[in-house]
Design a protein around this motif. Structure first.
Motif, mmCIF file in Angstrom:
data_model
loop_
_atom_site.group_PDB
_atom_site.id
_atom_site.type_symbol
_atom_site.label_atom_id
_atom_site.label_comp_id
_atom_site.label_asym_id
_atom_site.label_seq_id
_atom_site.Cartn_x
_atom_site.Cartn_y
_atom_site.Cartn_z
ATOM 1 N N LEU A 201 -13.436 -18.695 9.832
ATOM 2 C CA LEU A 201 -14.540 -19.251 10.622
ATOM 3 C C LEU A 201 -14.206 -20.655 11.107
ATOM 4 O O LEU A 201 -13.650 -21.453 10.361
ATOM 5 C CB LEU A 201 -15.821 -19.272 9.782
ATOM 6 N N PRO A 202 -14.534 -20.962 12.384
ATOM 7 C CA PRO A 202 -15.228 -20.100 13.350
ATOM 8 C C PRO A 202 -14.340 -18.988 13.882
ATOM 9 O O PRO A 202 -13.146 -19.160 14.037
ATOM 10 C CB PRO A 202 -15.614 -21.061 14.463
ATOM 11 N N SER A 204 -14.276 -15.893 16.976
ATOM 12 C CA SER A 204 -14.919 -15.359 18.180
ATOM 13 C C SER A 204 -15.492 -13.965 17.918
ATOM 14 O O SER A 204 -16.546 -13.607 18.446
ATOM 15 C CB SER A 204 -13.926 -15.317 19.340
ATOM 16 N N ALA A 207 -18.702 -14.425 15.867
ATOM 17 C CA ALA A 207 -19.731 -15.021 16.726
ATOM 18 C C ALA A 207 -20.304 -13.986 17.681
ATOM 19 O O ALA A 207 -21.523 -13.951 17.922
ATOM 20 C CB ALA A 207 -19.141 -16.200 17.492
ATOM 21 N N ARG A 210 -22.693 -11.780 15.751
ATOM 22 C CA ARG A 210 -23.950 -12.492 15.459
ATOM 23 C C ARG A 210 -24.851 -12.497 16.690
ATOM 24 O O ARG A 210 -26.073 -12.327 16.569
ATOM 25 C CB ARG A 210 -23.672 -13.930 15.017
ATOM 26 N N ARG A 211 -24.259 -12.689 17.863
ATOM 27 C CA ARG A 211 -25.061 -12.664 19.086
ATOM 28 C C ARG A 211 -25.679 -11.287 19.311
ATOM 29 O O ARG A 211 -26.762 -11.180 19.901
ATOM 30 C CB ARG A 211 -24.208 -13.063 20.290
ATOM 31 N N HIS A 233 -21.573 -21.504 11.059
ATOM 32 C CA HIS A 233 -21.027 -20.278 11.636
ATOM 33 C C HIS A 233 -21.429 -18.990 10.906
ATOM 34 O O HIS A 233 -20.955 -17.911 11.292
ATOM 35 C CB HIS A 233 -19.498 -20.370 11.662
#
Length: 245
Positions: A201-202, A204, A207, A210-211, A233
């Motif tokens: 983390l972070p 892509s 992420a 999560r979106r 994150h």
């Protein structure tokens, strides 16, 4: 369908409301994945993450390593021992190796629970079935998770009510092949959440999920810097050493 998704997300939110003690709250004389470590996590008011493996005859036991050597005085592969043999073995520190059914009775719904299913190949059915049968009468907040996407796939097909997670590390898998493997694993496991390596983390990939609405738990958090990174994150931590406030 929408109400079912809402109910499932509410159950997941309840599950991940508190930090998880990695293999229980061990240290200070308490060995990992032991009754004492789980009791300490309950006393601290935190969740519990534990590991399960299959005995030779298909019973789910709480134990992390594929080999017995590090945690017991016995040597050799865990999977070659019967349930009766394992229950007679003692962990360093004196406790016996516990079957999952006993640990579920000990926890008794008093802490959120993550069960990491250790399944090294595609032949996951026997261990998954043992875990499922152990959970049939359990009423506490619980989810299974695994690096192996076939575990999530088995539970999605045979026990869809149980929350499930996909455990991910990008270590050694940062090139195109690794990215493709993560997408395939996500598709096969159909997880409700990700369990992500804090070292990645972070990320892509994390992420993006999560979106899409997949919460990210991150392991294994051991320092203040990692806690701060996790806060940016991820949605919850699986920790060792320091007890979060």
């Amino acid at each position: 369908m929408a109400s079912r998704r809402t109910s499932r997300r509410a159950a997941l939110d309840r599950l991940i409301a508190f930090p998880f003690a990695h293999r229980g709250l061990h240290g200070s004389g308490r060995i990992e994945n032991s009754r004492a470590a789980f009791a300490a996590a309950i006393e601290a008011g935190h969740g519990i993450e534990l590991d399960v493996q299959s005995s030779r005859d298909g019973t789910a036991f709480v134990f992390h390593d594929s080999e017995l050597d590090r945690l017991t005085s016995v040597k050799g592969p865990f999977a070659e021992r019967s349930a009766a043999e394992l229950q007679a073995m003692r962990l360093h520190g004196g406790e016996t190796v516990p079957p999952l059914t006993e640990i579920l009775r000990l926890i008794g719904g008093n802490a959120p629970l993550l069960i990491e299913v250790k399944a090294p190949n595609r032949d996951v059915a026997r261990l998954c079935l043992s875990v499922f049968r152990s959970l049939e009468a359990y009423r506490g907040p619980v989810a299974i998770m695994s690096f192996n996407p076939e575990v999530g796939r088995w539970f999605a097909r045979h026990a869809p009510r149980i929350l499930r997670g996909l455990v991910v590390t990008e270590s050694g898998k940062t090139a195109l092949r690794g990215r493709v493997e993560r997408q395939i694993a996500l598709w096969r496991a159909r997880p409700d959440f990700l369990g992500y390596d804090i070292r990645d983390l972070p990320s892509s990939f994390a992420a993006a999920q999560r979106r899409r609405g997949l919460p990210t738990l991150t392991w294994t958090v051991r320092s203040e810097e990692e806690r701060a990174r996790a806060a940016r994150h991820a949605d919850q931590i699986i920790y060792e050493a320091q007890t979060p406030s």
